[in-house]
Scaffold this motif. Structure first.
Motif, PDB file in Angstrom:
ATOM      1  N   LEU A 109       0.810  -1.177  -0.032  1.00  0.00           N
ATOM      2  CA  LEU A 109      -0.100  -0.047  -0.063  1.00  0.00           C
ATOM      3  C   LEU A 109       0.760   1.132  -0.002  1.00  0.00           C
ATOM      4  O   LEU A 109       2.026   1.212   0.491  1.00  0.00           O
ATOM      5  CB  LEU A 109      -1.001   0.101   1.103  1.00  0.00           C
ATOM      6  N   THR A 110       0.350   2.262  -0.679  1.00  0.00           N
ATOM      7  CA  THR A 110       0.991   3.540  -0.585  1.00  0.00           C
ATOM      8  C   THR A 110       1.082   4.175   1.102  1.00  0.00           C
ATOM      9  O   THR A 110       0.164   3.435   2.020  1.00  0.00           O
ATOM     10  CB  THR A 110       0.394   4.754  -1.400  1.00  0.00           C
ATOM     11  N   ALA A 111       1.729   5.183   1.301  1.00  0.00           N
ATOM     12  CA  ALA A 111       1.668   5.609   2.654  1.00  0.00           C
ATOM     13  C   ALA A 111       0.061   6.176   3.306  1.00  0.00           C
ATOM     14  O   ALA A 111      -0.284   5.840   4.324  1.00  0.00           O
ATOM     15  CB  ALA A 111       2.619   6.691   2.937  1.00  0.00           C
ATOM     16  N   GLU A 112      -0.286   6.860   2.051  1.00  0.00           N
ATOM     17  CA  GLU A 112      -1.710   7.304   2.489  1.00  0.00           C
ATOM     18  C   GLU A 112      -2.777   6.253   2.492  1.00  0.00           C
ATOM     19  O   GLU A 112      -3.458   6.301   3.420  1.00  0.00           O
ATOM     20  CB  GLU A 112      -2.363   8.253   1.232  1.00  0.00           C
ATOM     21  N   GLN A 113      -2.557   5.063   1.716  1.00  0.00           N
ATOM     22  CA  GLN A 113      -3.504   4.123   1.974  1.00  0.00           C
ATOM     23  C   GLN A 113      -3.086   3.204   3.210  1.00  0.00           C
ATOM     24  O   GLN A 113      -4.363   2.835   3.818  1.00  0.00           O
ATOM     25  CB  GLN A 113      -3.277   3.240   0.806  1.00  0.00           C
ATOM     26  N   ALA A 114      -2.144   3.188   3.566  1.00  0.00           N
ATOM     27  CA  ALA A 114      -1.756   2.231   4.803  1.00  0.00           C
ATOM     28  C   ALA A 114      -2.325   3.403   5.931  1.00  0.00           C
ATOM     29  O   ALA A 114      -2.818   2.496   6.974  1.00  0.00           O
ATOM     30  CB  ALA A 114      -0.133   2.318   4.939  1.00  0.00           C
ATOM     31  N   ALA A 115      -2.144   4.411   6.097  1.00  0.00           N
ATOM     32  CA  ALA A 115      -2.635   5.391   6.907  1.00  0.00           C
ATOM     33  C   ALA A 115      -4.228   5.213   7.247  1.00  0.00           C
ATOM     34  O   ALA A 115      -4.788   5.009   8.421  1.00  0.00           O
ATOM     35  CB  ALA A 115      -2.175   6.849   6.747  1.00  0.00           C
ATOM     36  N   ILE A 116      -4.882   5.355   6.073  1.00  0.00           N
ATOM     37  CA  ILE A 116      -6.184   5.382   6.246  1.00  0.00           C
ATOM     38  C   ILE A 116      -6.895   3.913   6.583  1.00  0.00           C
ATOM     39  O   ILE A 116      -7.672   3.894   7.512  1.00  0.00           O
ATOM     40  CB  ILE A 116      -6.905   5.318   4.787  1.00  0.00           C
ATOM     41  N   LEU A 117      -6.089   2.902   6.090  1.00  0.00           N
ATOM     42  CA  LEU A 117      -6.469   1.488   6.670  1.00  0.00           C
ATOM     43  C   LEU A 117      -6.315   1.440   8.062  1.00  0.00           C
ATOM     44  O   LEU A 117      -7.339   0.735   8.770  1.00  0.00           O
ATOM     45  CB  LEU A 117      -5.645   0.585   5.886  1.00  0.00           C
ATOM     46  N   ALA A 118      -5.064   1.691   8.523  1.00  0.00           N
ATOM     47  CA  ALA A 118      -4.785   1.634   9.805  1.00  0.00           C
ATOM     48  C   ALA A 118      -5.817   2.452  10.913  1.00  0.00           C
ATOM     49  O   ALA A 118      -6.196   1.983  11.869  1.00  0.00           O
ATOM     50  CB  ALA A 118      -3.235   1.959  10.178  1.00  0.00           C
ATOM     51  N   MET A 119      -5.953   3.632  10.421  1.00  0.00           N
ATOM     52  CA  MET A 119      -6.761   4.294  11.343  1.00  0.00           C
ATOM     53  C   MET A 119      -8.318   4.066  11.188  1.00  0.00           C
ATOM     54  O   MET A 119      -8.974   4.012  12.221  1.00  0.00           O
ATOM     55  CB  MET A 119      -6.766   5.925  10.825  1.00  0.00           C
ATOM     56  N   THR A 120      -8.716   3.418  10.019  1.00  0.00           N
ATOM     57  CA  THR A 120      -9.971   3.025   9.953  1.00  0.00           C
ATOM     58  C   THR A 120     -10.170   1.664  10.862  1.00  0.00           C
ATOM     59  O   THR A 120     -11.264   1.612  11.608  1.00  0.00           O
ATOM     60  CB  THR A 120     -10.364   2.434   8.674  1.00  0.00           C
ATOM     61  N   LEU A 121      -9.182   0.678  10.709  1.00  0.00           N
ATOM     62  CA  LEU A 121      -9.326  -0.623  11.723  1.00  0.00           C
ATOM     63  C   LEU A 121      -9.431  -0.030  13.080  1.00  0.00           C
ATOM     64  O   LEU A 121      -9.813  -0.529  14.003  1.00  0.00           O
ATOM     65  CB  LEU A 121      -8.120  -1.420  11.168  1.00  0.00           C
ATOM     66  N   ASN A 122      -8.460   0.778  13.391  1.00  0.00           N
ATOM     67  CA  ASN A 122      -8.461   1.147  14.951  1.00  0.00           C
ATOM     68  C   ASN A 122      -9.620   1.898  15.423  1.00  0.00           C
ATOM     69  O   ASN A 122     -10.188   1.514  16.364  1.00  0.00           O
ATOM     70  CB  ASN A 122      -7.206   2.212  14.839  1.00  0.00           C
ATOM     71  N   CYS A 123     -10.294   2.789  14.503  1.00  0.00           N
ATOM     72  CA  CYS A 123     -11.269   3.440  14.827  1.00  0.00           C
ATOM     73  C   CYS A 123     -12.563   2.542  14.967  1.00  0.00           C
ATOM     74  O   CYS A 123     -13.594   2.512  15.912  1.00  0.00           O
ATOM     75  CB  CYS A 123     -11.747   4.388  13.803  1.00  0.00           C
ATOM     76  N   ALA A 124     -12.542   1.302  14.178  1.00  0.00           N
ATOM     77  CA  ALA A 124     -13.738   0.394  13.998  1.00  0.00           C
ATOM     78  C   ALA A 124     -13.659  -0.196  15.392  1.00  0.00           C
ATOM     79  O   ALA A 124     -14.879  -0.476  15.969  1.00  0.00           O
ATOM     80  CB  ALA A 124     -13.347  -0.577  12.926  1.00  0.00           C
ATOM     81  N   ALA A 125     -12.642  -0.798  15.825  1.00  0.00           N
ATOM     82  CA  ALA A 125     -12.556  -1.352  17.316  1.00  0.00           C
ATOM     83  C   ALA A 125     -13.237  -0.631  18.417  1.00  0.00           C
ATOM     84  O   ALA A 125     -13.949  -1.041  19.157  1.00  0.00           O
ATOM     85  CB  ALA A 125     -11.371  -2.032  17.456  1.00  0.00           C
ATOM     86  N   TYR A 126     -12.672   0.641  18.519  1.00  0.00           N
ATOM     87  CA  TYR A 126     -13.228   1.342  19.457  1.00  0.00           C
ATOM     88  C   TYR A 126     -14.924   1.857  19.336  1.00  0.00           C
ATOM     89  O   TYR A 126     -15.490   2.040  20.314  1.00  0.00           O
ATOM     90  CB  TYR A 126     -12.519   2.696  19.809  1.00  0.00           C
ATOM     91  N   SER A 127     -15.169   2.288  18.133  1.00  0.00           N
ATOM     92  CA  SER A 127     -16.394   2.647  17.838  1.00  0.00           C
ATOM     93  C   SER A 127     -17.652   1.303  18.113  1.00  0.00           C
ATOM     94  O   SER A 127     -18.451   1.314  18.438  1.00  0.00           O
ATOM     95  CB  SER A 127     -16.628   2.910  16.492  1.00  0.00           C
ATOM     96  N   ALA A 128     -16.886   0.143  17.787  1.00  0.00           N
ATOM     97  CA  ALA A 128     -17.672  -1.114  18.017  1.00  0.00           C
ATOM     98  C   ALA A 128     -18.041  -1.034  19.530  1.00  0.00           C
ATOM     99  O   ALA A 128     -19.261  -1.235  19.840  1.00  0.00           O
ATOM    100  CB  ALA A 128     -17.070  -2.173  17.545  1.00  0.00           C
ATOM    101  N   GLU A 129     -17.158  -1.042  20.439  1.00  0.00           N
ATOM    102  CA  GLU A 129     -17.353  -1.094  21.949  1.00  0.00           C
ATOM    103  C   GLU A 129     -18.301   0.171  22.337  1.00  0.00           C
ATOM    104  O   GLU A 129     -19.152  -0.223  23.112  1.00  0.00           O
ATOM    105  CB  GLU A 129     -16.067  -1.185  22.494  1.00  0.00           C
ATOM    106  N   ILE A 130     -17.918   1.391  21.752  1.00  0.00           N
ATOM    107  CA  ILE A 130     -18.656   2.689  22.165  1.00  0.00           C
ATOM    108  C   ILE A 130     -20.278   2.406  21.859  1.00  0.00           C
ATOM    109  O   ILE A 130     -21.276   2.553  22.587  1.00  0.00           O
ATOM    110  CB  ILE A 130     -18.161   3.652  21.611  1.00  0.00           C
ATOM    111  N   VAL A 131     -20.562   2.263  20.514  1.00  0.00           N
ATOM    112  CA  VAL A 131     -22.047   1.840  19.847  1.00  0.00           C
ATOM    113  C   VAL A 131     -22.786   0.556  20.744  1.00  0.00           C
ATOM    114  O   VAL A 131     -23.616   0.604  21.099  1.00  0.00           O
ATOM    115  CB  VAL A 131     -22.045   1.584  18.578  1.00  0.00           C
ATOM    116  N   ARG A 132     -21.847  -0.380  20.998  1.00  0.00           N
ATOM    117  CA  ARG A 132     -22.562  -1.540  21.760  1.00  0.00           C
ATOM    118  C   ARG A 132     -22.977  -1.260  23.072  1.00  0.00           C
ATOM    119  O   ARG A 132     -24.069  -1.721  23.600  1.00  0.00           O
ATOM    120  CB  ARG A 132     -21.425  -2.702  22.071  1.00  0.00           C
ATOM    121  N   GLY A 133     -22.184  -0.393  23.874  1.00  0.00           N
ATOM    122  CA  GLY A 133     -22.781   0.434  24.980  1.00  0.00           C
ATOM    123  C   GLY A 133     -23.995   1.058  24.927  1.00  0.00           C
ATOM    124  O   GLY A 133     -25.152   0.852  25.567  1.00  0.00           O
TER     125      GLY A 133
END
Length: 222
Positions: A87-111
């Motif tokens: 991946l390009t640096a930008e693509q890697a950044a977006i993927l990493a931030m998306t995956l990280n955000c998804a994990a925290y969002s999942a728990e927040i929304v589950r609450g």
């Protein structure tokens, strides 16, 4: 040793700083949207009665939440090419931030979802609402309304953490600041200005998220 402050070389580079700030907004905005959508999917998986599905979601959430974000960025950018995924640096950044955000969002929304009383869901079904409408109006919207401040805080924190993707040469604000520092050797001035810009970006995101909250998640007024 007395230091003479000189912000002129930094301020002269304002076009590059502006471009970096816009890139930070772009990367963060895309990651927030994708991360929330993916987080809802993992939240549904986490609450699934099928144990295997729930276990997969739980494993993902625990791995992401209990490993450093910087390590996740390095794994995606430097590690995945070993699997044939480059991946390009930008693509890697977006993927990493998306995956990280998804994990925290999942728990927040589950609450938020777990705060919805079963009686409300049963009432919606008794009124003849379609399953999609039950999830949309009775479960998800009130749930997100309940946890919206926590989601906003997480989104702003993620935007600030975007500075870490400069480590893989993603050309966002911190990367631009590092380049200016390397050229001018004005470290104090560069990082002072970066701090001010990040503060402004945080306020900008806060205002935008508040407006979205008022438009979509506020209670109707008489």
């Amino acid at each position: 040793m007395q230091h003479t402050f000189d912000f002129a070389p930094v301020l002269d580079a304002w076009p590059a700083l502006l471009q970096g700030a816009l890139q930070t907004l772009k990367i963060s905005g895309i990651s927030m949207a994708l991360g929330l959508c993916l987080g809802i999917i993992f939240m549904l998986m986490r609450m699934s009665p099928v144990k295997a599905v729930s276990a997969v979601a739980l494993a993902y959430i625990e791995v992401i939440r209990n490993t450093p974000f910087l390590v996740q960025v390095f794994f995606i950018f430097f590690g995945m090419p070993s699997l044939g995924i480059t991946l390009t640096a930008e693509q890697a950044a977006i993927l990493a931030m998306t995956l990280n955000c998804a994990a925290y969002s999942a728990e927040i929304v589950r609450g938020g979802v777990e705060s919805i009383r079963k009686g409300q869901i049963e009432a919606g079904r008794a009124l003849g609402l379609h399953t999609f409408d039950v999830y949309r109006y009775i479960i998800f919207r009130p749930a997100i309304r309940a946890v919206y401040p926590a989601l906003c805080s997480q989104f702003i924190l993620m935007m600030l953490n975007s500075s870490l993707v400069a480590s893989v040469s993603a050309e966002e604000l911190t990367y631009v600041g590092q380049s200016i520092d390397a050229e001018t050797f004005r470290s104090f001035e560069v990082y002072f200005v970066l701090g001010v810009i990040y503060l402004a970006l945080s306020q900008f995101f806060s205002i935008v998220l508040q407006l979205i909250g008022k438009a979509y998640f506020s209670y109707p007024t008489k």
